[in-house]
Motif scaffolding. Structure first.
Motif, short mmCIF file in Angstrom:
data_model
loop_
_atom_site.label_atom_id
_atom_site.label_comp_id
_atom_site.label_asym_id
_atom_site.label_seq_id
_atom_site.Cartn_x
_atom_site.Cartn_y
_atom_site.Cartn_z
N THR A 36 0.83 -1.20 0.00
CA THR A 36 0.00 0.00 0.00
C THR A 36 0.86 1.25 0.00
OG1 THR A 36 -1.65 1.26 1.27
CG2 THR A 36 -0.21 -0.19 2.51
N THR B 37 -15.02 2.91 2.88
CA THR B 37 -16.04 3.94 2.67
C THR B 37 -17.41 3.29 2.57
OG1 THR B 37 -14.33 4.92 1.26
CG2 THR B 37 -16.45 6.04 1.34
N ASN C 98 -9.37 4.73 -6.45
CA ASN C 98 -8.44 3.66 -6.08
C ASN C 98 -8.76 2.35 -6.79
OD1 ASN C 98 -6.67 2.00 -4.72
ND2 ASN C 98 -7.34 2.56 -2.68
N THR D 198 -8.59 11.61 -0.47
CA THR D 198 -7.38 10.86 -0.11
C THR D 198 -6.23 11.03 -1.12
OG1 THR D 198 -8.71 9.27 1.09
CG2 THR D 198 -6.62 8.47 0.25
N SER E 288 -7.79 10.54 4.05
CA SER E 288 -6.77 9.72 4.68
C SER E 288 -5.44 10.42 4.42
CB SER E 288 -6.76 8.31 4.08
OG SER E 288 -5.63 7.62 4.55
N MET F 268 -1.02 -6.42 -3.28
CA MET F 268 -2.32 -6.56 -2.63
C MET F 268 -3.40 -7.01 -3.61
SD MET F 268 -4.76 -3.65 -0.95
CE MET F 268 -3.65 -3.02 0.27
N ARG G 196 -6.97 -6.92 -5.23
CA ARG G 196 -8.09 -5.99 -5.37
C ARG G 196 -9.06 -6.63 -6.36
NH1 ARG G 196 -7.88 -1.87 -1.27
NH2 ARG G 196 -8.54 -3.83 -0.41
N1 F0G Z 1 -10.46 6.21 0.75
C1 F0G Z 1 -9.57 5.71 -0.13
C2 F0G Z 1 -9.70 6.03 -1.57
C3 F0G Z 1 -8.53 4.89 0.33
O1 F0G Z 1 -7.67 4.40 -0.53
C4 F0G Z 1 -8.45 4.60 1.73
C5 F0G Z 1 -7.43 3.72 2.23
C6 F0G Z 1 -9.40 5.14 2.58
C7 F0G Z 1 -10.39 5.95 2.06
C8 F0G Z 1 -9.41 4.84 4.05
O2 F0G Z 1 -8.38 5.52 4.69
O3 F0G Z 1 -6.88 3.71 5.53
O4 F0G Z 1 -6.71 6.04 6.39
O5 F0G Z 1 -8.62 4.62 7.01
N2 F0G Z 1 -6.75 2.98 1.49
C9 F0G Z 1 -5.67 2.13 1.89
C10 F0G Z 1 -5.15 1.43 0.67
C11 F0G Z 1 -5.97 1.21 3.03
O6 F0G Z 1 -4.26 0.59 0.84
O7 F0G Z 1 -5.60 1.72 -0.44
P1 F0G Z 1 -7.62 4.92 5.97
#
Ligand code: F0G
Length: 469
Positions: free
Chosen positions: A62, A139, A198, A229, A267, A392, A394
């Motif tokens: 990550t 989310t 993401n 984020t 984040s 990872m 997905r």
């Molecule tokens: N939104 C997005 C688009 C994210 O990628 C993540 C976390 C979060 C919200 C949640 O944030 O982890 O600080 O609680 N993504 C990480 C990843 C876990 O590996 O993509 P968080």
């Protein structure tokens, strides 16, 4: 053998980029043998989340919380004001969010999902629908736990790993409008817009699309909450690909993007270049007041929200660094470098190359493997055994089960993410990674797939265990 001649920018017909920083501190990495790695992945139940980090050589699990901080951020850590209430660092963070993201009110949280929890509780009533440009795991989980149903309204191209649409993160306005007509605007507390997306492969949304979503939401009185984020990374893609933005700075583009939304969850562990931290930002005072009240229950007082004073200072400084064009050019340039090598060598990845990661297309690695045998989970395990590189899943494991039917959700995209931490690895690490992926691709006919033997109820991908078939 891969063709390794095309590595410099000059040979690709352009000038090379280099990092706008030099290395001050190093962290040694352990090199393991194949036998050690076979044992480690079996002990981890073929789930890369369950590996010990010391058994990993290049960690591409990550980009979350894995950033290298600058000397300026580390210096800020020494200026932590650890008062329970009213820490000076909170006010610095608030000022940075107001300046660079443009929202009025800040509610700090320990990380992104803390902010998602609060906004979901504030805005969602049982029976509501939350449209979004593809789901993100945490989310959607918080939206569902608040009684809502997530509805995917991203453009179809986002679900096609080979579509070259430059803004695959765009909302399909027709899908959004159809949902509003079907369930009524009063059942839609907000549209959940992520920038970049993401799960689609780090794909951006265009400024024009964001403006159009705003206009549509204004007509129906629906809020927009941005998942910011990786919005600074999104701003870079707008600068490069959208007409009229080439001469604007990432900082200006980011602010404009946020200006079309009513608030954001964040984040800080991604764009904001820290190891922990997050926030919820809002423009409406009444919503802010409710969120500020709830944060005390779940995260901590409204002037720290689960962070230490030093964490807030590091994040305030990280925000400032994250919107520098030089930083973003190198950050996304490195991801692009890895992606271009893989494309040249014929390895199937999601295109266009996204902002934070390269996504391997596991369906095209293993075209005959059923999704029930977890192709992406298999590929991540194979890559670790080959090289000690941690990636990872997905795909179907991350997508989880439908809460109503209890069945697996079968996403079109079955991907393995090679996520690049910011300012951590060198171009040589990218070369080693590309060669390891290529080697696993050459041996793709040998992969057998996996069987799930332990499945947790929530966000199963983190802790599920598997066995080889
Ligand atoms: N939104 C997005 C688009 C994210 O990628 C993540 C976390 C979060 C919200 C949640 O944030 O982890 O600080 O609680 N993504 C990480 C990843 C876990 O590996 O993509 P968080």
């Amino acid at each position: 053998m891969p063709n390794t001649t095309l590595t410099t920018g000059k040979q690709r017909g352009r000038r090379s980029w280099a990092e706008p920083w030099k290395v001050k501190v190093v962290e040694p990495l352990k090199v393991t043998t194949r036998e050690q790695r076979e044992r480690a992945i079996a002990e981890a139940g073929y789930n890369t989340f369950l590996l010990r980090s010391e058994d990993v050589y290049i960690d591409l699990l990550t980009d979350s919380g894995t950033n290298a901080m600058s000397d300026y951020q580390w210096a800020g850590m020494m200026l932590g004001d650890e008062a329970y209430a009213g820490s000076r660092n909170f006010y610095n963070l608030e000022a940075a969010v107001q300046k660079y993201y443009g929202y009025k009110y800040l509610v700090p949280s320990h990380q992104g999902r803390g902010a998602e929890h609060i906004i979901s509780r504030v805005l969602i009533k049982p029976g509501d629908y939350i449209p979004g440009n593809m789901y993100f795991t945490t989310t959607r989980m918080h939206q569902e736990m608040a009684g809502g149903t997530f509805v995917d309204v991203i453009i179809d191209e986002a679900h096609d790993s080979q579509s070259l649409h430059p803004f695959k993160g765009n909302v399909d306005l027709q899908k959004l409008e159809d949902l509003i007509k079907r369930v009524g605007a009063e059942k839609i507390p907000y549209v959940s817009v992520a920038a970049t997306v993401n799960m689609a492969g780090g794909q951006p949304i265009s400024m024009q699309n964001m403006r159009d979503v705003r206009a549509l939401c204004n007509r129906h009185g629906v809020h927009i909450i941005l998942d910011a984020t990786r919005a600074a990374e999104n701003a870079w893609f707008i600068k490069i690909h959208e007409e009229g933005y080439a001469g604007k700075s990432v900082a200006n583009i980011l602010r404009e993007l946020c200006s079309y939304t009513d608030g954001c969850t964040m984040s800080g562990k991604k764009d904001a270049l820290v190891n922990i931290g997050g926030w919820l930002a809002l423009n409406d005072y009444d919503l802010y007041e409710e969120a500020r009240n709830l944060v005390v229950v779940f995260e901590g007082l409204h002037t720290y929200g689960g962070m230490a004073g030093r964490d807030m200072e590091a994040m305030a400084r990280g925000i400032e660094e994250s919107v520098q064009d030089d930083h973003m050019r190198a950050r996304i340039g490195q991801v692009e470098y890895l992606g271009e090598l893989l494309v040249e060598w014929g390895v199937p990845i999601v295109v266009p190359i996204g902002g934070h990661a390269i996504f391997l297309d596991a369906r095209r690695f293993y075209p005959d493997m059923p999704q029930d045998h977890f192709p992406a989970q298999t590929l991540a395990a194979e890559l670790y055994v080959d090289s000690g590189i941690r990636a990872m899943e997905r795909g179907v494991v991350s997508a989880g089960r439908d809460p109503k039917t209890g069945q697996h959700r079968y996403p079109k995209l079955e991907l393995v993410r090679l996520t690049i931490p910011r300012r951590v690895y060198t171009q040589a690490h990218m070369d080693v990674t590309a060669e390891a992926v290529e080697a696993v691709y050459q041996r793709r006919a040998e992969a057998r797939g996996l069987k799930m033997i332990y499945e947790p109820k929530y966000l199963r991908f983190f802790q599920a265990r598997f066995e080889p078939l």
